[in-house]
Design a protein around this motif. Structure first.
Motif, PDB file in Angstrom:
ATOM      1  N   VAL A 373      29.509  -2.182  -4.746  1.00 23.57           N
ATOM      2  CA  VAL A 373      30.334  -1.565  -3.709  1.00 23.57           C
ATOM      3  C   VAL A 373      31.552  -2.464  -3.511  1.00 23.57           C
ATOM      4  O   VAL A 373      31.403  -3.679  -3.303  1.00 23.57           O
ATOM      5  CB  VAL A 373      29.561  -1.408  -2.390  1.00 23.57           C
ATOM      6  N   TYR A 374      32.738  -1.883  -3.588  1.00 21.51           N
ATOM      7  CA  TYR A 374      33.949  -2.674  -3.476  1.00 21.51           C
ATOM      8  C   TYR A 374      34.995  -1.904  -2.672  1.00 21.51           C
ATOM      9  O   TYR A 374      34.842  -0.703  -2.403  1.00 21.51           O
ATOM     10  CB  TYR A 374      34.499  -3.020  -4.863  1.00 21.51           C
ATOM     11  N   GLU A 375      36.059  -2.576  -2.281  1.00 19.63           N
ATOM     12  CA  GLU A 375      37.141  -1.892  -1.576  1.00 19.63           C
ATOM     13  C   GLU A 375      38.488  -2.464  -1.991  1.00 19.63           C
ATOM     14  O   GLU A 375      38.623  -3.645  -2.300  1.00 19.63           O
ATOM     15  CB  GLU A 375      36.967  -1.985  -0.059  1.00 19.63           C
ATOM     16  N   TRP A 376      39.460  -1.562  -2.023  1.00 19.03           N
ATOM     17  CA  TRP A 376      40.847  -1.929  -2.242  1.00 19.03           C
ATOM     18  C   TRP A 376      41.553  -1.939  -0.888  1.00 19.03           C
ATOM     19  O   TRP A 376      41.335  -1.044  -0.066  1.00 19.03           O
ATOM     20  CB  TRP A 376      41.552  -0.910  -3.143  1.00 19.03           C
ATOM     21  N   GLU A 377      42.419  -2.923  -0.682  1.00 16.87           N
ATOM     22  CA  GLU A 377      43.247  -2.959   0.521  1.00 16.87           C
ATOM     23  C   GLU A 377      44.713  -2.969   0.096  1.00 16.87           C
ATOM     24  O   GLU A 377      45.132  -3.764  -0.748  1.00 16.87           O
ATOM     25  CB  GLU A 377      42.941  -4.203   1.357  1.00 16.87           C
ATOM     26  N   GLN A 378      45.489  -2.044   0.692  1.00 17.01           N
ATOM     27  CA  GLN A 378      46.907  -1.915   0.365  1.00 17.01           C
ATOM     28  C   GLN A 378      47.737  -2.520   1.488  1.00 17.01           C
ATOM     29  O   GLN A 378      47.559  -2.171   2.658  1.00 17.01           O
ATOM     30  CB  GLN A 378      47.264  -0.442   0.155  1.00 17.01           C
ATOM     31  N   SER A 381      50.001  -0.398   4.261  1.00 20.49           N
ATOM     32  CA  SER A 381      49.380   0.330   5.376  1.00 20.49           C
ATOM     33  C   SER A 381      48.159  -0.378   5.940  1.00 20.49           C
ATOM     34  O   SER A 381      47.675  -0.036   7.009  1.00 20.49           O
ATOM     35  CB  SER A 381      48.965   1.734   4.919  1.00 20.49           C
ATOM     36  N   GLY A 382      47.666  -1.368   5.211  1.00 18.72           N
ATOM     37  CA  GLY A 382      46.430  -2.023   5.625  1.00 18.72           C
ATOM     38  C   GLY A 382      45.202  -1.161   5.383  1.00 18.72           C
ATOM     39  O   GLY A 382      44.083  -1.530   5.760  1.00 18.72           O
ATOM     40  N   GLN A 383      45.411  -0.001   4.730  1.00 17.91           N
ATOM     41  CA  GLN A 383      44.299   0.921   4.485  1.00 17.91           C
ATOM     42  C   GLN A 383      43.320   0.338   3.473  1.00 17.91           C
ATOM     43  O   GLN A 383      43.703  -0.284   2.485  1.00 17.91           O
ATOM     44  CB  GLN A 383      44.823   2.253   3.970  1.00 17.91           C
ATOM     45  N   ARG A 384      42.032   0.541   3.761  1.00 15.89           N
ATOM     46  CA  ARG A 384      40.987   0.067   2.870  1.00 15.89           C
ATOM     47  C   ARG A 384      40.265   1.262   2.254  1.00 15.89           C
ATOM     48  O   ARG A 384      39.822   2.160   2.967  1.00 15.89           O
ATOM     49  CB  ARG A 384      40.007  -0.825   3.617  1.00 15.89           C
ATOM     50  N   ILE A 385      40.156   1.249   0.941  1.00 17.76           N
ATOM     51  CA  ILE A 385      39.543   2.348   0.199  1.00 17.76           C
ATOM     52  C   ILE A 385      38.247   1.824  -0.399  1.00 17.76           C
ATOM     53  O   ILE A 385      38.258   0.978  -1.303  1.00 17.76           O
ATOM     54  CB  ILE A 385      40.477   2.854  -0.908  1.00 17.76           C
ATOM     55  N   ARG A 386      37.130   2.306   0.113  1.00 19.72           N
ATOM     56  CA  ARG A 386      35.822   1.816  -0.349  1.00 19.72           C
ATOM     57  C   ARG A 386      35.276   2.745  -1.431  1.00 19.72           C
ATOM     58  O   ARG A 386      35.297   3.963  -1.292  1.00 19.72           O
ATOM     59  CB  ARG A 386      34.842   1.716   0.810  1.00 19.72           C
ATOM     60  N   GLY A 412      61.193  -4.103  -2.583  1.00 16.94           N
ATOM     61  CA  GLY A 412      60.378  -5.102  -1.920  1.00 16.94           C
ATOM     62  C   GLY A 412      59.155  -5.431  -2.748  1.00 16.94           C
ATOM     63  O   GLY A 412      59.109  -5.179  -3.958  1.00 16.94           O
ATOM     64  N   LYS A 413      58.138  -5.975  -2.088  1.00 10.61           N
ATOM     65  CA  LYS A 413      56.906  -6.356  -2.768  1.00 10.61           C
ATOM     66  C   LYS A 413      55.702  -5.834  -1.991  1.00 10.61           C
ATOM     67  O   LYS A 413      55.730  -5.728  -0.769  1.00 10.61           O
ATOM     68  CB  LYS A 413      56.825  -7.878  -2.910  1.00 10.61           C
ATOM     69  N   LEU A 414      54.653  -5.503  -2.743  1.00 12.72           N
ATOM     70  CA  LEU A 414      53.402  -5.020  -2.160  1.00 12.72           C
ATOM     71  C   LEU A 414      52.243  -5.782  -2.783  1.00 12.72           C
ATOM     72  O   LEU A 414      52.328  -6.208  -3.938  1.00 12.72           O
ATOM     73  CB  LEU A 414      53.238  -3.512  -2.402  1.00 12.72           C
ATOM     74  N   THR A 415      51.185  -5.923  -2.003  1.00 10.57           N
ATOM     75  CA  THR A 415      50.027  -6.679  -2.464  1.00 10.57           C
ATOM     76  C   THR A 415      48.774  -5.812  -2.439  1.00 10.57           C
ATOM     77  O   THR A 415      48.501  -5.131  -1.438  1.00 10.57           O
ATOM     78  CB  THR A 415      49.801  -7.928  -1.589  1.00 10.57           C
ATOM     79  N   ALA A 416      48.032  -5.845  -3.543  1.00 12.63           N
ATOM     80  CA  ALA A 416      46.747  -5.150  -3.631  1.00 12.63           C
ATOM     81  C   ALA A 416      45.637  -6.188  -3.597  1.00 12.63           C
ATOM     82  O   ALA A 416      45.677  -7.178  -4.338  1.00 12.63           O
ATOM     83  CB  ALA A 416      46.670  -4.341  -4.922  1.00 12.63           C
ATOM     84  N   THR A 417      44.656  -5.952  -2.736  1.00 13.37           N
ATOM     85  CA  THR A 417      43.513  -6.856  -2.622  1.00 13.37           C
ATOM     86  C   THR A 417      42.247  -6.120  -3.008  1.00 13.37           C
ATOM     87  O   THR A 417      42.001  -5.010  -2.523  1.00 13.37           O
ATOM     88  CB  THR A 417      43.371  -7.390  -1.185  1.00 13.37           C
ATOM     89  N   LEU A 418      41.455  -6.712  -3.890  1.00  8.29           N
ATOM     90  CA  LEU A 418      40.164  -6.151  -4.291  1.00  8.29           C
ATOM     91  C   LEU A 418      39.066  -7.056  -3.746  1.00  8.29           C
ATOM     92  O   LEU A 418      39.061  -8.261  -4.007  1.00  8.29           O
ATOM     93  CB  LEU A 418      40.063  -6.056  -5.813  1.00  8.29           C
TER      94      LEU A 418
END
Length: 440
Positions: A373-378, A381-386, A412-418
């Motif tokens: 089970v994992y989630e992405w955070e964008q 928007s701070g949205q988390r997709i599980r 600009g720049k954006l960061t993806a967190t897994l």
């Protein structure tokens, strides 16, 4: 296909269609209700391990039915007749969505109903730890009441020796939505835009969000309804059954059911039903005519001969069946799956707005089977997709994907967190992040 008029009590019609698995034939079951019969391509079934995996897949479907998972065409049996292997269903597998598109066309409200229901079916499968693996117009079946069902769950992957992936299901559903969006050639622009948006939502936020987007946009369709689907299905079902030959009176030879529980198999001659032969599985009672209700009781017991080989086969592959149907998460494994680290990989070049940005996450595991089970955070928007990912035995590296569509303009720049949610060691975080630039 060998000339025959029936198989294991099912009478075959002349209506057939060829798929990658073999030949589907419209059939009439022992109780007079329409069903389906798939004769697997002998060249396919002769490959090492294929028969075992097909049986394992069908047994997994029975477990799903017993657990209350709805929406699959219920399988009555898998039987061997000499060199032939047949899959028998107590729900017709026609018309498919492909049939209706080619013969009758499809209005936006009907297409939306199909998309909503197939998304819901897939969500139920994924929550159970399984997936379909081959979602396309040919495997979407329209029931008599207009409801959508899915056929051939897991079978194509069973033949290939692969494990059905929820991620591939999402991609296939999005492709289905885009294909339906392109049907009307600009005559229904609001519906086209809604379906395109649902497809994009599925790839970025998952099927539940895509389903909700369709429901929220129902004003573009007037109403989401099964009415025309039901009418088309009933029209399709009317002809041609006159070509059916009465197979019940002929000797079909040795018919071996491949779904008997070890130790329960018995051999009995034609017309000599036993208590076991007369029992009906739970799977037969689910989604009859697209509803969760019981079909009429059988009027005629189906003659089936089982032989000692069926018992031996079941004993040999019994353990393998459990392991394969659960995606390799086998009972008795002393070491559970573990994710040691993740690496997020983003494009090096500046990305454009309004176009999906492909972000990948590489999972390093200990090679054991299980579900991660994992989630992405964008960052925008701070949205988390599980999400969940089933990983098979022996895989020490696995890749998951996030498709990120950038709205607006500028640069600009954006960061993806897994981030791994489970399994993780207590007190430890397993995550990674990466930044990319955009210029619109």
């Amino acid at each position: 296909m060998n000339a025959r008029s029936g198989i294991a009590g099912f009478q075959l019609t002349e209506r057939t269609r060829v798929t990658e698995l073999g030949t589907w034939v419209d059939a009439v079951g022992p109780d007079g209700h329409r069903g389906g019969a798939l004769r697997f391509d002998p060249a396919v079934m002769g490959l090492p391990g294929v028969r075992d995996r097909v049986v394992a897949t069908v047994l997994a479907d029975r477990q799903l039915a017993q657990a209350g998972i709805e929406g699959l065409v219920p399988v009555d049996d898998v039987v061997a007749a000499g060199e032939e292997v047949w899959l028998l269903t107590r729900q017709p597998t026609t018309p498919s969505l492909a049939d209706l598109i080619s013969r009758h066309g499809l209005d936006p409200a009907s297409a939306a109903a199909v998309l909503v229901e197939t998304a819901q079916i897939l969500l139920g499968l994924h929550a159970s730890g399984l997936a379909h693996g081959s979602v396309h117009p040919g495997t979407v079946v329209i029931a008599a009441d207009g409801g959508a069902l899915l056929s051939e769950r897991g079978l194509a992957d069973a033949v290939r020796g692969q494990y059905p992936s929820p991620q591939r299901d999402v991609t296939a559903w999005a492709s289905l939505a885009r294909g339906l969006a392109a049907m009307w050639g600009g005559s229904h622009p609001r519906a086209t835009e809604l379906f395109e948006r649902a497809a994009a939502t599925a790839t970025t936020h998952g099927l539940a969000a895509a389903r909700d987007a369709l429901l929220a946009g129902r004003d573009a369709l007037g109403q989401i309804t099964r009415d025309r689907l039901s009418e088309a299905a009933r029209t399709w079902a009317a002809p041609p059954v006159a070509a059916v030959a009465h197979a019940g009176a002929q000797d079909e030879g040795e018919i071996v059911t491949l779904l008997h529980v070890p130790g329960a198999a018995q051999q009995f001659g034609p017309g000599v039903p036993t208590e076991h032969a007369g029992q009906r599985s739970t799977v037969e009672q689910i989604w009859q005519d697209g509803r969760s209700r019981q079909p009429p009781p059988r009027k005629k017991k189906r003659p089936v001969r089982t032989i000692v080989a069926a018992v031996l086969f079941a004993v040999i592959v019994g353990g393998a069946i459990l392991a394969w149907t659960m995606g390799g998460r086998f009972v008795g494994s002393s070491t559970p799956i573990a994710v040691s680290k993740v690496d997020v990989i983003v494009p090096k070049k500046a990305q454009r707005c309004k176009e999906p940005v492909k972000v990948q996450g590489k999972l390093s595991t200990n090679g054991k089977a299980g579900t991660v089970v994992y989630e992405w955070e964008q960052s925008d928007s701070g949205q988390r997709i599980r999400k969940e990912q089933a990983i098979s035995e022996g895989a020490t590296s696995w890749t998951v994907t996030l498709l990120w569509t950038i709205d607006g303009s500028g640069k600009g720049k954006l960061t993806a967190t897994l981030r791994i949610i489970s399994p993780v060691p207590e007190g430890k975080r397993v995550e990674d992040k990466a930044t990319f630039s955009f210029n619109c």
